[in-house]
Design an enzyme around this catalytic site. Sequence first.
Site, PDB file in Angstrom:
ATOM      1  N   GLU A 167       0.794  -1.225   0.000  1.00 43.55           N
ATOM      2  CA  GLU A 167       0.000   0.000   0.000  1.00 43.55           C
ATOM      3  C   GLU A 167       0.835   1.288   0.000  1.00 43.55           C
ATOM      4  OE1 GLU A 167      -2.951  -0.227   3.083  1.00 43.55           O
ATOM      5  OE2 GLU A 167      -3.818  -2.045   2.270  1.00 43.55           O
ATOM      6  N   GLU A 353      -4.968  -8.973   0.764  1.00 44.91           N
ATOM      7  CA  GLU A 353      -5.574  -8.691   2.079  1.00 44.91           C
ATOM      8  C   GLU A 353      -7.074  -8.531   1.913  1.00 44.91           C
ATOM      9  OE1 GLU A 353      -4.029  -5.347   4.354  1.00 44.91           O
ATOM     10  OE2 GLU A 353      -1.959  -5.936   3.913  1.00 44.91           O
TER      11      GLU A 353
HETATM   12  C1  FCB Z   1      -4.293  -2.411   5.548  1.00 42.59           C
HETATM   13  C2  FCB Z   1      -2.860  -2.619   6.013  1.00 42.59           C
HETATM   14  C3  FCB Z   1      -2.720  -3.623   7.124  1.00 42.59           C
HETATM   15  C4  FCB Z   1      -3.848  -3.510   8.118  1.00 42.59           C
HETATM   16  C5  FCB Z   1      -5.172  -3.545   7.414  1.00 42.59           C
HETATM   17  C6  FCB Z   1      -6.361  -3.527   8.342  1.00 42.59           C
HETATM   18  O1  FCB Z   1      -4.426  -1.139   5.009  1.00 42.59           O
HETATM   19  O2  FCB Z   1      -2.076  -3.051   4.951  1.00 42.59           O
HETATM   20  O3  FCB Z   1      -1.483  -3.430   7.726  1.00 42.59           O
HETATM   21  O4  FCB Z   1      -3.698  -2.379   8.870  1.00 42.59           O
HETATM   22  O5  FCB Z   1      -5.266  -2.462   6.539  1.00 42.59           O
END
Ligand code: FCB
Length: 448
Positions: A167, A353
């Site tokens: 990110e 994620e």
């Molecule tokens: C994302 C991050 C991770 C965590 C999740 C909830 O943006 O990559 O580290 O904080 O959100």
Amino acid sequence: MKSSTAFPRGFIWGASTSAYQIEGAWNEDGRGRSIWDDFCRQPGRVRDGASGDMAADHYHRWREDVNLMAQVGLNAYRFSVAWPRVIPAGTGAVNGPGLDFYDRLVDALLEKGITPFPTLYHWDLPVPLHERGGWTVPDTARAFADYAGIVASKIGDRARHWITHNEPFIMALGGYFMGQMAPGIQDPVAAMRAVHYLLLSHGLAVRALRQACPGVIEAGIALNVNPVHPATGSPEDARAARLMDGVLNRLFLDPVLKGSQPADIVELLRSLDPDIWERDLDVIAEPIDFCGINYYTRTVVRHDPAMPVIEAAPVYPEGNDYSQMWEIYPDGLYEITARIHRDYAPANILITENGICVPDGIDFDGRVRDYRRITYLKEHIARVKRLVDDGVPVGGYFVWSFLDNFEWTYGYDMRFGLTHVNYSTGERVLKDSGRWFANVIRATGLAD
Ligand code: FCB
């Protein structure tokens, strides 16, 4: 016979974590300081003054954690390597014990049949590099490539799947523009430079990884992407949504996957830094093997002239479900992934994620009945299946997170894990969602 809900053979079922959020052991075995160590020590930055000093104590409990992963049946684990553990000053001397930690972890994962997916950078920049300009200077990008090569030379013979950055949007905009994340800077010009040098460092690192381990590495990046919707049908809101989409999504997707910049956004941002935009695009667009997508929610915006640059303010529509942090919007995962396939056609897409924080805790009988997490994951996995059925090349899905952990500025209030962590004792309890995910993996998909 496989049911219609079954995913293709070889589909990757994983879970993700990151170093600062789980490891703890902040000052052990020669680890250097990162910008998050310092940021957490600044009063008022993090809820309850929390820090990752101890976190989930994974640095000491990694064996137990790998065993738990095997119990769930994960076939992949995405973790991040802490740059300050490996090269405490960011450049120069390599810290053997730090590198050995990841070496052992990789071996333990492979022993259990779990494919390691290391991420090289999940926001924990070594402090000495920050002091020399951090992500606003090209030297940091070069240092990152050197670090990538060093880690790959050590574990790249066994860890084949690499993510350069997690990110970069959050790092650049949260860290240098809004300043609510480390290093806590509020400077639009610095933020634009950070966007550029993070992207440049990605391309340089992809090259360094391949150079360190020719012919074996699969490299990608994990981008946070959201579909952006206008709050109303007005042309002003439509413009706000288009520009927000540009900053959030296209500013990163276009250079990495197309080697170009989104013209409408660059036109707006050019006043902040006139000539950074066209530079280094050939390096930034170094071909990657997969595009990682971190998806949690959508973004809804309305026009608001009081907001800087893109004049877009977030709106939270009534009548929908929300978690402790975000709106729950599973269709957005389908929408943004299908769009990335249509507009950019990366060879492979991984959902790196996806997850939810809901208040959960140990019940009277020792179980954690986190039904809302199960519902969330089920809804999103169903969208992944639809993508696969519609021919979008999604090769894997990683839950955020394997463990409850340090959720940045929210500290320990937000629990995202498939595994409950008691932060006083370190004890782990697999939540109902963890057991449920184990069944999904066993069945290679959602049951009918
Ligand atoms: C994302 C991050 C991770 C965590 C999740 C909830 O943006 O990559 O580290 O904080 O959100």
